[in-house]
Scaffold this motif. Sequence first.
Motif, PDB file in Angstrom:
ATOM      1  N   LEU A 143      46.911  44.769  38.505  1.00 31.57           N
ATOM      2  CA  LEU A 143      47.572  44.163  37.349  1.00 31.57           C
ATOM      3  C   LEU A 143      46.841  42.927  36.840  1.00 31.57           C
ATOM      4  CD1 LEU A 143      51.431  44.430  37.772  1.00 31.57           C
ATOM      5  CD2 LEU A 143      49.832  45.958  36.647  1.00 31.57           C
ATOM      6  N   SER A 144      46.056  42.290  37.697  1.00 30.29           N
ATOM      7  CA  SER A 144      45.295  41.118  37.249  1.00 30.29           C
ATOM      8  C   SER A 144      44.325  41.497  36.134  1.00 30.29           C
ATOM      9  CB  SER A 144      44.529  40.507  38.427  1.00 30.29           C
ATOM     10  OG  SER A 144      43.653  41.460  39.007  1.00 30.29           O
ATOM     11  N   ARG A 145      43.948  42.790  36.076  1.00 26.33           N
ATOM     12  CA  ARG A 145      43.050  43.256  35.023  1.00 26.33           C
ATOM     13  C   ARG A 145      43.820  43.636  33.763  1.00 26.33           C
ATOM     14  NH1 ARG A 145      39.162  47.819  37.011  1.00 26.33           N
ATOM     15  NH2 ARG A 145      38.568  47.542  34.830  1.00 26.33           N
ATOM     16  N   CYS A 146      45.140  43.725  33.862  1.00 22.41           N
ATOM     17  CA  CYS A 146      45.954  44.126  32.716  1.00 22.41           C
ATOM     18  C   CYS A 146      46.713  42.958  32.099  1.00 22.41           C
ATOM     19  CB  CYS A 146      46.965  45.200  33.139  1.00 22.41           C
ATOM     20  SG  CYS A 146      46.206  46.676  33.846  1.00 22.41           S
ATOM     21  N   ILE A 147      46.612  41.780  32.722  1.00 18.67           N
ATOM     22  CA  ILE A 147      47.318  40.604  32.212  1.00 18.67           C
ATOM     23  C   ILE A 147      46.298  39.654  31.591  1.00 18.67           C
ATOM     24  CG2 ILE A 147      48.752  38.617  32.816  1.00 18.67           C
ATOM     25  CD1 ILE A 147      49.856  40.225  35.152  1.00 18.67           C
ATOM     26  N   TYR A 148      46.455  39.371  30.318  1.00 17.91           N
ATOM     27  CA  TYR A 148      45.602  38.396  29.664  1.00 17.91           C
ATOM     28  C   TYR A 148      46.457  37.585  28.689  1.00 17.91           C
ATOM     29  CZ  TYR A 148      45.383  42.672  26.877  1.00 17.91           C
ATOM     30  OH  TYR A 148      45.708  43.847  26.227  1.00 17.91           O
ATOM     31  N   ASN A 149      46.176  36.285  28.673  1.00 17.79           N
ATOM     32  CA  ASN A 149      46.996  35.344  27.908  1.00 17.79           C
ATOM     33  C   ASN A 149      48.464  35.429  28.323  1.00 17.79           C
ATOM     34  OD1 ASN A 149      44.771  34.459  26.437  1.00 17.79           O
ATOM     35  ND2 ASN A 149      45.040  36.059  24.894  1.00 17.79           N
ATOM     36  N   GLY A 150      48.692  35.681  29.619  1.00 10.92           N
ATOM     37  CA  GLY A 150      50.051  35.726  30.148  1.00 10.92           C
ATOM     38  C   GLY A 150      50.845  36.955  29.773  1.00 10.92           C
ATOM     39  N   GLU A 326      55.260  37.226  46.055  1.00  8.12           N
ATOM     40  CA  GLU A 326      56.266  36.213  46.376  1.00  8.12           C
ATOM     41  C   GLU A 326      56.264  35.045  45.402  1.00  8.12           C
ATOM     42  OE1 GLU A 326      54.701  36.215  50.095  1.00  8.12           O
ATOM     43  OE2 GLU A 326      55.662  38.128  50.342  1.00  8.12           O
ATOM     44  N   THR A 327      55.433  35.101  44.374  1.00  7.33           N
ATOM     45  CA  THR A 327      55.404  34.006  43.407  1.00  7.33           C
ATOM     46  C   THR A 327      56.478  34.226  42.345  1.00  7.33           C
ATOM     47  OG1 THR A 327      53.852  35.093  41.890  1.00  7.33           O
ATOM     48  CG2 THR A 327      52.915  33.846  43.736  1.00  7.33           C
ATOM     49  N   ASP A 328      56.844  33.138  41.671  1.00  2.00           N
ATOM     50  CA  ASP A 328      57.858  33.228  40.616  1.00  2.00           C
ATOM     51  C   ASP A 328      57.209  33.226  39.233  1.00  2.00           C
ATOM     52  OD1 ASP A 328      56.945  30.680  40.641  1.00  2.00           O
ATOM     53  OD2 ASP A 328      58.915  29.711  40.826  1.00  2.00           O
ATOM     54  N   GLU A 329      55.940  33.639  39.162  1.00  2.00           N
ATOM     55  CA  GLU A 329      55.233  33.696  37.878  1.00  2.00           C
ATOM     56  C   GLU A 329      55.977  34.627  36.915  1.00  2.00           C
ATOM     57  OE1 GLU A 329      51.019  35.462  36.058  1.00  2.00           O
ATOM     58  OE2 GLU A 329      51.460  35.566  38.198  1.00  2.00           O
ATOM     59  N   VAL A 330      56.139  34.181  35.686  1.00  2.20           N
ATOM     60  CA  VAL A 330      56.822  34.964  34.660  1.00  2.20           C
ATOM     61  C   VAL A 330      55.781  35.646  33.784  1.00  2.20           C
ATOM     62  CG1 VAL A 330      58.373  34.881  32.670  1.00  2.20           C
ATOM     63  CG2 VAL A 330      58.831  33.456  34.680  1.00  2.20           C
ATOM     64  N   ILE A 331      55.970  36.957  33.573  1.00  9.31           N
ATOM     65  CA  ILE A 331      55.031  37.750  32.788  1.00  9.31           C
ATOM     66  C   ILE A 331      55.722  38.210  31.513  1.00  9.31           C
ATOM     67  CG2 ILE A 331      53.656  39.872  32.750  1.00  9.31           C
ATOM     68  CD1 ILE A 331      53.559  39.698  35.816  1.00  9.31           C
ATOM     69  N   LEU A 332      55.020  38.104  30.396  1.00 11.30           N
ATOM     70  CA  LEU A 332      55.490  38.656  29.134  1.00 11.30           C
ATOM     71  C   LEU A 332      54.942  40.069  28.990  1.00 11.30           C
ATOM     72  CD1 LEU A 332      56.957  38.112  26.389  1.00 11.30           C
ATOM     73  CD2 LEU A 332      54.702  37.472  25.483  1.00 11.30           C
TER      74      LEU A 332
END
Length: 368
Positions: A143-150, A326-332
């Motif tokens: 998913l790190s490759r599919c997330i850009y600019n949050g 386990e992080t609380d990072e929010v993804i749009l």
Amino acid sequence: MEYSLSFHKALPFSPFSHRRRFLIRKSQLVVARAGPSHCDFSSSPLNTPLEPNSSAGRFLSAVLLNQRHFFNHAVSDELKQLSNDRNAAFDRMLLSSASDEAALHRRIAQLKEHECQTAVEDVMYMLIFYKFSEIRVPLVPKLSRCIYNGRLEIWPPKDWELESIHSIEVLEMVREHISTVIGLRANSSVTDSWSTTQIQRQHLGRVYVASILYGYFLKSASLRHRLELCLRLALHDLRLSNRNSLQLPEMCSYGLNNLVFGRVDNRQSVSLGQGLSRQEQQEKLKCYVMGFDPETLQRCAKLKSNEAVNLIEKHSCALFGNGLLETDEVILTSFSSLKRLVLEAIAFGSFLWDTEEYVNTVYKLKEN
């Protein structure tokens, strides 16, 4: 239950042994040429989140890249070899149990078992990937490759292909699950599908794992439903007159496998169904599942092997990032992308059930 290898005939000629190193080197060259790209499914034919760690896994990935038509034969050979290697180490441990080298051979057997377990998990993963490739659906990469600019976006969605593996009744339950976990109705408009929402990465990971387990459960429950319906029809027919009934000896000669897997021809199905109410013949899977007692529900939902448990954990960690669950990072993201992930996870669970069943007939998996 122990399975005998005598039911799986060895190939008269194995085309893999003398080309194994070449194929692995060639696959590494193919992958090396692929440049990084955000959620680019075409960057590599084997663009999976989880990379094989064993020689068996790397070999099978090479066969998929270069000799796809030999893949199933290669899998069979690898499983037999792994089973033989593990059994040989165990036999040596037993033979040396009374000698001074007992501790050494016990340690060797433990290491060999761990090595074989890692390898067979890779084999199972490649089998699941192969099933996805048969319906022309690539696994979502890291998913790190599919997330850009949050923002997370997965394209193309491949909804139709991922839904095509399910029966109508299973698909009905799949769509209800999607509606429950992400709030997208089955009849949602295109505008609704592409509207955005926010979700914590941790919650998304939980939804993905839960959907794998749900796909595994649906596969188990639907096969159980089919089996019980076939047996119910057969037992009903036994109560009819001798002229119309399928007698017990005939049932046995016909083969329980045909009843288990639902391979009953149309002519016999008509005979078996006579006299049963329409409601009994058309009991929906959803109603059947809702009638499960807690023990039956747990039996259908429980993963049968430790290898399946490990594989789900490794795949999920590779997809979402080890430690990032386990992080609380929010993804749009869009509802369309969420649906793509959930549909993939359900298919993964269904394919895992099939793979586990097949592998266990050649290589005895560890009971969970």
